[in-house]
Design a protein around this motif. Structure first.
Motif, PDB file in Angstrom:
ATOM      1  N   LYS A   9       0.832  -1.210   0.000  1.00 39.42           N
ATOM      2  CA  LYS A   9       0.000   0.000   0.000  1.00 39.42           C
ATOM      3  C   LYS A   9       0.864   1.257   0.000  1.00 39.42           C
ATOM      4  O   LYS A   9       0.547   2.239  -0.687  1.00 39.42           O
ATOM      5  CB  LYS A   9      -0.928  -0.004   1.211  1.00 39.42           C
ATOM      6  CG  LYS A   9      -1.917   1.161   1.240  1.00 39.42           C
ATOM      7  CD  LYS A   9      -2.835   1.078   2.423  1.00 39.42           C
ATOM      8  CE  LYS A   9      -3.870   2.206   2.381  1.00 39.42           C
ATOM      9  NZ  LYS A   9      -3.271   3.551   2.315  1.00 39.42           N
ATOM     10  N   LYS A  33       3.796   1.553  -1.319  1.00 41.09           N
ATOM     11  CA  LYS A  33       4.326   1.698  -2.684  1.00 41.09           C
ATOM     12  C   LYS A  33       3.253   2.234  -3.633  1.00 41.09           C
ATOM     13  O   LYS A  33       3.531   3.059  -4.505  1.00 41.09           O
ATOM     14  CB  LYS A  33       4.844   0.350  -3.180  1.00 41.09           C
ATOM     15  CG  LYS A  33       6.204  -0.041  -2.616  1.00 41.09           C
ATOM     16  CD  LYS A  33       6.723  -1.306  -3.280  1.00 41.09           C
ATOM     17  CE  LYS A  33       8.190  -1.553  -2.923  1.00 41.09           C
ATOM     18  NZ  LYS A  33       9.075  -0.532  -3.498  1.00 41.09           N
ATOM     19  N   ASN A  34       2.012   1.760  -3.484  1.00 46.26           N
ATOM     20  CA  ASN A  34       0.927   2.258  -4.340  1.00 46.26           C
ATOM     21  C   ASN A  34       0.714   3.754  -4.135  1.00 46.26           C
ATOM     22  O   ASN A  34       0.525   4.510  -5.093  1.00 46.26           O
ATOM     23  CB  ASN A  34      -0.367   1.505  -4.034  1.00 46.26           C
ATOM     24  CG  ASN A  34      -0.349   0.087  -4.581  1.00 46.26           C
ATOM     25  OD1 ASN A  34       0.379  -0.206  -5.530  1.00 46.26           O
ATOM     26  ND2 ASN A  34      -1.140  -0.792  -4.003  1.00 46.26           N
ATOM     27  N   ASP A  35       0.701   4.188  -2.890  1.00 47.82           N
ATOM     28  CA  ASP A  35       0.493   5.608  -2.603  1.00 47.82           C
ATOM     29  C   ASP A  35       1.640   6.452  -3.149  1.00 47.82           C
ATOM     30  O   ASP A  35       1.418   7.562  -3.644  1.00 47.82           O
ATOM     31  CB  ASP A  35       0.348   5.821  -1.093  1.00 47.82           C
ATOM     32  CG  ASP A  35      -0.900   5.158  -0.530  1.00 47.82           C
ATOM     33  OD1 ASP A  35      -1.826   4.884  -1.329  1.00 47.82           O
ATOM     34  OD2 ASP A  35      -0.943   4.905   0.694  1.00 47.82           O
ATOM     35  N   GLN A  89       3.790   5.609  -5.709  1.00 48.56           N
ATOM     36  CA  GLN A  89       3.986   5.484  -7.154  1.00 48.56           C
ATOM     37  C   GLN A  89       2.682   5.549  -7.946  1.00 48.56           C
ATOM     38  O   GLN A  89       2.693   5.390  -9.163  1.00 48.56           O
ATOM     39  CB  GLN A  89       4.698   4.155  -7.453  1.00 48.56           C
ATOM     40  CG  GLN A  89       6.043   4.025  -6.762  1.00 48.56           C
ATOM     41  CD  GLN A  89       6.675   2.655  -6.966  1.00 48.56           C
ATOM     42  OE1 GLN A  89       6.158   1.834  -7.719  1.00 48.56           O
ATOM     43  NE2 GLN A  89       7.795   2.411  -6.290  1.00 48.56           N
ATOM     44  N   LYS A  90       1.555   5.769  -7.253  1.00 55.22           N
ATOM     45  CA  LYS A  90       0.236   5.879  -7.915  1.00 55.22           C
ATOM     46  C   LYS A  90      -0.070   4.624  -8.730  1.00 55.22           C
ATOM     47  O   LYS A  90      -0.485   4.699  -9.892  1.00 55.22           O
ATOM     48  CB  LYS A  90       0.184   7.117  -8.808  1.00 55.22           C
ATOM     49  CG  LYS A  90       0.526   8.425  -8.122  1.00 55.22           C
ATOM     50  CD  LYS A  90      -0.387   8.719  -6.952  1.00 55.22           C
ATOM     51  CE  LYS A  90      -0.026  10.042  -6.280  1.00 55.22           C
ATOM     52  NZ  LYS A  90      -0.862  10.309  -5.096  1.00 55.22           N
ATOM     53  N   THR A  91       0.138   3.463  -8.126  1.00 57.47           N
ATOM     54  CA  THR A  91      -0.149   2.192  -8.786  1.00 57.47           C
ATOM     55  C   THR A  91      -1.287   1.488  -8.051  1.00 57.47           C
ATOM     56  O   THR A  91      -1.778   1.972  -7.031  1.00 57.47           O
ATOM     57  CB  THR A  91       1.106   1.297  -8.793  1.00 57.47           C
ATOM     58  OG1 THR A  91       1.579   1.140  -7.437  1.00 57.47           O
ATOM     59  CG2 THR A  91       2.205   1.921  -9.635  1.00 57.47           C
ATOM     60  N   ASN A  92      -1.690   0.328  -8.585  1.00 56.87           N
ATOM     61  CA  ASN A  92      -2.768  -0.451  -7.973  1.00 56.87           C
ATOM     62  C   ASN A  92      -2.323  -1.915  -7.853  1.00 56.87           C
ATOM     63  O   ASN A  92      -2.946  -2.815  -8.411  1.00 56.87           O
ATOM     64  CB  ASN A  92      -4.048  -0.326  -8.799  1.00 56.87           C
ATOM     65  CG  ASN A  92      -5.239  -0.979  -8.118  1.00 56.87           C
ATOM     66  OD1 ASN A  92      -5.243  -1.147  -6.889  1.00 56.87           O
ATOM     67  ND2 ASN A  92      -6.246  -1.350  -8.891  1.00 56.87           N
ATOM     68  N   LEU A  93      -1.227  -2.117  -7.138  1.00 54.32           N
ATOM     69  CA  LEU A  93      -0.714  -3.473  -6.944  1.00 54.32           C
ATOM     70  C   LEU A  93      -1.412  -4.127  -5.755  1.00 54.32           C
ATOM     71  O   LEU A  93      -1.786  -3.450  -4.785  1.00 54.32           O
ATOM     72  CB  LEU A  93       0.796  -3.450  -6.696  1.00 54.32           C
ATOM     73  CG  LEU A  93       1.667  -2.851  -7.808  1.00 54.32           C
ATOM     74  CD1 LEU A  93       3.129  -2.882  -7.391  1.00 54.32           C
ATOM     75  CD2 LEU A  93       1.469  -3.604  -9.115  1.00 54.32           C
ATOM     76  N   SER A 145      -0.620  -6.351 -10.710  1.00 54.25           N
ATOM     77  CA  SER A 145      -1.575  -5.269 -10.967  1.00 54.25           C
ATOM     78  C   SER A 145      -2.984  -5.841 -11.042  1.00 54.25           C
ATOM     79  O   SER A 145      -3.299  -6.646 -11.920  1.00 54.25           O
ATOM     80  CB  SER A 145      -1.228  -4.540 -12.268  1.00 54.25           C
ATOM     81  OG  SER A 145      -2.252  -3.622 -12.599  1.00 54.25           O
TER      82      SER A 145
END
Length: 626
Positions: free
Chosen positions: A426, A428-430, A432-436, A480
């Motif tokens: 979470k 990393k998602n915040d 890098q703006k990803t949805n892993l 993803s």
């Protein structure tokens, strides 16, 4: 009403003398009188064809023009586009405020006999004074109102003149009676009002025909109906085998975007914890309760008791004899008794410190060392409360505490591996703006050996708590979620019926199971499953929907509402139908298709994943009612 006005500048000498000494300089301007209900468009139409550059608007109080500053701004911009100047003449305070606010010159209307109020006055802002409107004499052009030079007649002069004419006519007795009689007759004929009674039958016929025409028009044009249709829908499920390939080890392969293969990311996290544990060892300090008990012997034999013999209460408190004693036998049906001192143990039968709990009220005791039968023959009771019991307990760390703390720390580290990895993903998602999302399941998360550190020489120490440190390294796989759902969505679209539309993808229904884990190639194969919703396509923009709506309208025009609802409800494409008619008491649908409106109500308010919302017009068209 418009009046062109010319004014001239005024010097220190009167106008007549100035005219003799100088050549009069005239300035042509236009005064436009605004009505209280004139709209801005009407005012603009009256001004746009004027050739004068300076236009003065005489605006009454409470005029529509002053109801909004927007009106004045629009008018000002339009006038400036025509390269004209506009000035406002008014006594409306709101209009003065609004005009001044946007930079329009404003004059008040001075009411006096020296200066005509419509063309003279003072500028409300002294710093922007305009001299032409301060002129005491104005020369008007042909269109302006002109002052009459002849003598004005008052009402009194007119009455006197009529009296003179009447007296003059009386002086001619020969002609006056005849003339008066003739005039009276003409006046009497003009005053007569001739009434002709209408034909009653024709009037009734006219009324009947009018009512019939009105009823026909109402019957044809007024009735209307709205048909609300809910398309029949159902849940569809699809499953796809997807390979999660490590992006570092399989980058070349992933660059060609193989079918049903998405990149995965290795996640490594070092978990460190410091936990506080409670010591369970106890060391008793204090004073045991003491008291006198009466031992009762109902047997026929003397009953010797050894030192440290136990006497126990019903709630588990234990008291012991300090010296040996013999309890006499019963005689003549009277039990033998003997009072003996006892002292409470440090702990009860539940291994809990007795201390103050030993200060008991009068109660009964039994001897736990005897059989059940003998316990009925020999027992005890105290007649006075026990005293002297005090509780002082110190906790200490035992060997069992240290072993338990070590095991618990190792278990906690492994149990927290999933939560810690998910929190790490979470973050990393915040960032890098990803949805892993983290892959879970069999062999998805690998934990190393837990390393637990316990401070040395803790055993036997009188401490209530102690700290234990531990750390472990865990590895996981992330992927993803959007890419996985995209693959499943494509499969759902291929799986749906051609006559239906995919309306919803339930992302929360996504499930998977790991079917293969190739550690050498760093590939994990999963079988992913997702659910969606499909419904019949009844949009008029689509061929099937347009055909269905036309079919419905052909069968229900002019039919009874209940019959129409029954027909539509039996169609395989329709889940629910509701017909709303106007007027509400109308039993049948209108006979004109244009008066029937069709709306589509979706099963849920979830956004459509395939096509935009449906918007149509009446006459067999569809309006969304989601």
């Amino acid at each position: 009403m418009t009046n062109p006005i010319t004014t001239r500048k005024i010097g220190k000498t009167p106008p007549s003398e100035e005219a003799k000494g100088k050549k009069t300089k005239t300035i042509t301007k236009k005064v436009v009188y605004i009505e209280i209900d004139d709209e801005i468009t009407a005012i603009y139409d009256r001004i746009k064809n004027l050739k004068m550059k300076n236009v003065y608007l005489v605006v009454p109080k409470r005029a529509i023009l002053f109801q909004s500053i927007v009106n004045l701004k629009i008018l000002k911009r339009k006038i400036e586009d025509m390269e004209k100047n506009i000035f406002i003449i008014t006594n409306d305070q709101n209009g003065i405020h609004l005009a001044s606010k946007i930079g329009l010159a404003v004059y008040d209307k001075l009411e006096n006999h020296d200066h005509p109020s419509l063309v003279s006055g003072k500028f409300l802002e002294e710093r922007n004074d305009i001299s032409p409107l301060k002129a005491s004499i104005n020369t008007l052009d042909d269109e302006a109102p002109q002052r009459r030079n002849e003598k004005k007649f008052s009402i009194t002069d007119l009455i006197k003149r009529d009296k003179k004419k009447s007296s003059h006519q009386v002086k001619n007795p020969v002609s006056a009676p005849g003339i008066l009689k003739q005039k009276d007759k003409q006046r009497e004929e003009r005053g007569k009002l001739v009434l002709v009674a209408p034909n009653r039958q024709a009037l009734i016929s006219l009324v009947v025909v009018s009512v019939m025409i009105l009823m026909i028009i109402t019957y044809i044009a007024l009735p209307g109906a709205t048909i609300i249709l809910t398309p029949k829908s159902n849940v569809i499920t699809t499953s796809v085998n997807v390979v999660l390939a490590d992006i570092e080890a399989n980058r070349a392969e992933l660059d060609i975007h193989p079918l049903h293969e998405i990149p995965s990311y290795s996640i490594t996290k070092k978990i460190s914890k410091v936990l506080t544990y409670q010591a369970t060892g106890k060391e008793f300090h204090g004073q045991n309760a003491t008291g006198i008990i009466t031992v009762i012997n109902t047997s026929t034999n003397d009953w010797p008791l050894l030192a440290k013999t136990r006497f126990q209460t019903g709630d588990g408190l234990v008291f012991r004899l300090q010296n040996p004693v013999t309890i006499p036998a019963a005689k003549a049906d009277k039990p033998g008794t003997k009072d003996v001192p006892v002292v409470a143990d440090e702990v009860d039968v539940y291994n809990q410190v007795i201390g103050e709990k030993g200060n008991i009220a009068p109660t009964k005791f039994f001897l736990p060392g005897l059989s059940a039968e003998n316990q009925k023959k020999l027992y005890a009771e105290n007649k006075q409360p026990f005293t002297s019991g005090k509780t002082l307990v110190s906790k200490l760390i035992t060997k069992q505490d240290l072993e338990a703390a070590n095991k618990k720390m190792a278990a906690d580290l492994k149990d927290s591996a999933l939560i810690e990895l998910q929190a790490y993903v979470k973050e990393k998602n915040d960032a890098q703006k990803t949805n892993l999302v983290l892959l879970t399941g069999r062999d998805a998360i690998i934990s190393g050996d837990a390393k637990v550190t316990v401070p040395p020489n803790l055993e036997g120490q009188k401490l209530e708590t102690f700290e234990v440190k531990g750390e472990i390294i865990v590895n996981g796989i992330a992927y993803s979620k959007d890419e996985l759902i995209s693959i499943l969505t494509t499969e759902l679209k291929l799986k749906k019926s051609p006559q239906k539309r995919l309306t919803y993808i339930d992302a929360d229904s996504l499930t998977y199971r790991i079917i293969d884990n190739d550690r050498n190639a760093k590939k994990i194969k999963i079988t992913a499953t997702i659910k969606g919703r499909e419904e019949y396509e009844i949009s008029p923009e689509k061929e099937n929907g347009d055909r269905l709506i036309k079919k419905i309208l052909e069968h229900i025009v002019g039919k009874e509402i209940k019959e129409s609802e029954s027909y539509i409800q039996n169609l395989p494409e329709i889940d629910k139908v509701k017909i709303e008619s106007w007027p509400a008491w109308a039993p049948s649908l209108p006979g004109i298709p244009d008066n029937i409106k069709v709306e589509i109500k979706r099963e849920s308010a979830t956004p459509d994943v395939e096509s935009p919302p449906i918007t149509t017009e009446p006459a067999g068209s569809v309006t969304p009612a989601d």
